[in-house]
Design a protein around this motif. Structure first.
Motif, PDB file in Angstrom:
ATOM      1  N   UNK A 182     -43.742  31.968  54.373  1.00 22.66           N
ATOM      2  CA  UNK A 182     -44.218  30.593  54.157  1.00 22.66           C
ATOM      3  C   UNK A 182     -44.464  30.026  55.698  1.00 22.66           C
ATOM      4  N   UNK A 183     -44.243  28.578  55.568  1.00 24.09           N
ATOM      5  CA  UNK A 183     -44.632  27.770  56.891  1.00 24.09           C
ATOM      6  C   UNK A 183     -43.265  27.186  57.453  1.00 24.09           C
ATOM      7  N   UNK A 184     -42.989  27.401  58.827  1.00 22.35           N
ATOM      8  CA  UNK A 184     -41.807  26.677  59.502  1.00 22.35           C
ATOM      9  C   UNK A 184     -42.744  25.661  60.228  1.00 22.35           C
ATOM     10  N   UNK A 185     -42.375  24.209  59.718  1.00 19.60           N
ATOM     11  CA  UNK A 185     -43.273  23.099  60.460  1.00 19.60           C
ATOM     12  C   UNK A 185     -42.534  22.699  61.659  1.00 19.60           C
ATOM     13  N   UNK A 186     -43.434  22.373  62.510  1.00 21.60           N
ATOM     14  CA  UNK A 186     -43.017  21.807  63.802  1.00 21.60           C
ATOM     15  C   UNK A 186     -43.566  20.245  63.602  1.00 21.60           C
ATOM     16  N   UNK A 187     -42.471  19.322  63.958  1.00 24.02           N
ATOM     17  CA  UNK A 187     -42.910  17.953  64.126  1.00 24.02           C
ATOM     18  C   UNK A 187     -42.508  17.166  65.257  1.00 24.02           C
ATOM     19  N   UNK A 188     -43.190  16.477  65.831  1.00 23.38           N
ATOM     20  CA  UNK A 188     -42.912  15.589  66.970  1.00 23.38           C
ATOM     21  C   UNK A 188     -42.324  14.437  66.406  1.00 23.38           C
ATOM     22  N   UNK A 189     -41.081  14.047  66.899  1.00 25.87           N
ATOM     23  CA  UNK A 189     -40.577  12.587  66.746  1.00 25.87           C
ATOM     24  C   UNK A 189     -40.416  11.963  67.731  1.00 25.87           C
ATOM     25  N   UNK A 190     -40.732  10.724  67.752  1.00 22.06           N
ATOM     26  CA  UNK A 190     -40.663   9.728  69.019  1.00 22.06           C
ATOM     27  C   UNK A 190     -39.808   8.816  68.582  1.00 22.06           C
ATOM     28  N   UNK A 191     -38.714   8.647  69.571  1.00 28.91           N
ATOM     29  CA  UNK A 191     -37.409   7.807  69.665  1.00 28.91           C
ATOM     30  C   UNK A 191     -36.290   8.608  69.229  1.00 28.91           C
ATOM     31  N   UNK A 192     -35.010   7.792  69.049  1.00 28.95           N
ATOM     32  CA  UNK A 192     -35.060   6.456  69.248  1.00 28.95           C
ATOM     33  C   UNK A 192     -34.932   6.124  70.714  1.00 28.95           C
ATOM     34  N   UNK A 193     -35.143   4.751  71.165  1.00 33.39           N
ATOM     35  CA  UNK A 193     -35.003   4.399  72.645  1.00 33.39           C
ATOM     36  C   UNK A 193     -33.755   4.620  73.234  1.00 33.39           C
ATOM     37  N   UNK A 194     -33.920   4.954  74.585  1.00 35.05           N
ATOM     38  CA  UNK A 194     -32.480   5.165  75.376  1.00 35.05           C
ATOM     39  C   UNK A 194     -32.634   4.240  76.553  1.00 35.05           C
ATOM     40  N   UNK A 195     -31.528   3.168  76.400  1.00 35.06           N
ATOM     41  CA  UNK A 195     -31.716   2.055  77.190  1.00 35.06           C
ATOM     42  C   UNK A 195     -31.230   2.406  78.586  1.00 35.06           C
ATOM     43  N   UNK A 196     -31.874   2.139  79.764  1.00 39.08           N
ATOM     44  CA  UNK A 196     -31.264   2.266  81.176  1.00 39.08           C
ATOM     45  C   UNK A 196     -29.945   1.667  81.341  1.00 39.08           C
ATOM     46  N   UNK A 197     -29.137   2.151  82.240  1.00 38.76           N
ATOM     47  CA  UNK A 197     -27.793   1.734  82.312  1.00 38.76           C
ATOM     48  C   UNK A 197     -27.836   0.330  83.016  1.00 38.76           C
TER      49      UNK A 197
END
Length: 221
Positions: A182-197
């Motif tokens: 079968x197929x092993x999908x790859x997906x790009x996930x955007x986030x979550x935001x990482x706040x600067x210190x």
């Protein structure tokens, strides 16, 4: 419809060729990384660059002393590639393992954008593409910064698109092998935001999900 030239004709895996201009735009807009080819003094070099599309042109930018930009600003012929990896195809035989992907190749020459107001407009469009509404909140580039920035544009007049999304293609003789296929999908996930210190606690996190659709991070907990 995409151009049909000797350079854009897909010979290997021709059944994967796609001619819709919309598909070309989608790949560029989702990738935002172009691998740009140049010929330097000793050998060919391919360098990854941030790239974005506005209508029927692709733009790259950088410092004026960039080796890549200095090589391209005088109209040298080049090639840009954009690739999105969508997954592994796991077959019953080693030979038929492959991948799902979307790729685009753009041929042509870059032109220099010299006018600072036009640079400002195009660079701000890029920011809006990755973070909608952000240019209303940040300090925009001043003339000194814009003058120090080289901005190049290449038209999408000669390009090809290839999409592999074929699934498992096992030989009939291998279909009875007792192994998962079968197929092993790859997906790009955007986030979550990482706040600067060093950010004030009073500033709330913005919401940029509109730019990413289904790729935006979703907390399933």
């Amino acid at each position: 419809m995409l151009s049909n030239t000797q350079r854009t004709q897909i010979k290997k895996g021709a059944h994967k060729a796609v001619l819709e201009t919309e598909k070309l735009h989608q790949i560029i807009d989702e990738s935002l990384i172009a691998h740009v080819a140049i010929n330097n003094e000793s050998s060919p070099v391919v360098i990854p660059m941030l790239a974005w599309r506005v209508d029927d042109h692709v733009y790259i930018h950088g410092a004026r002393n960039s080796r890549l930009l200095r090589s391209l600003k005088d109209g040298a012929k080049t090639c840009l590639t954009f690739t999105l990896f969508d997954g592994w195809v796991l077959a019953r035989s080693a030979f038929h393992h492959s991948a799902h992907y979307r790729s685009a190749v753009v041929f042509g020459s870059f032109e220099v954008i010299d006018d600072n107001s036009e640079k400002d407009r195009l660079l701000n469009i890029f920011i809006e593409q990755i973070a909608p509404g952000r240019t209303d909140e940040i300090r925009l580039s001043n003339d000194k910064e814009l003058t120090a920035t080289e901005l190049l544009a290449i038209p999408l007049t000669e390009a090809s698109v290839k999409i592999g999304k074929h699934g498992v293609n096992d030989d009939r003789a291998d279909l009875d092998i007792p192994v998962w296929a079968g197929v092993l999908p790859y997906r790009t996930v955007v986030g979550p935001l990482e706040t600067t210190e060093d950010l004030s606690d009073t500033i709330e996190k913005p919401d940029y999900h509109a730019a990413y659709g289904e790729r935006w991070y979703q907390n399933e907990n």
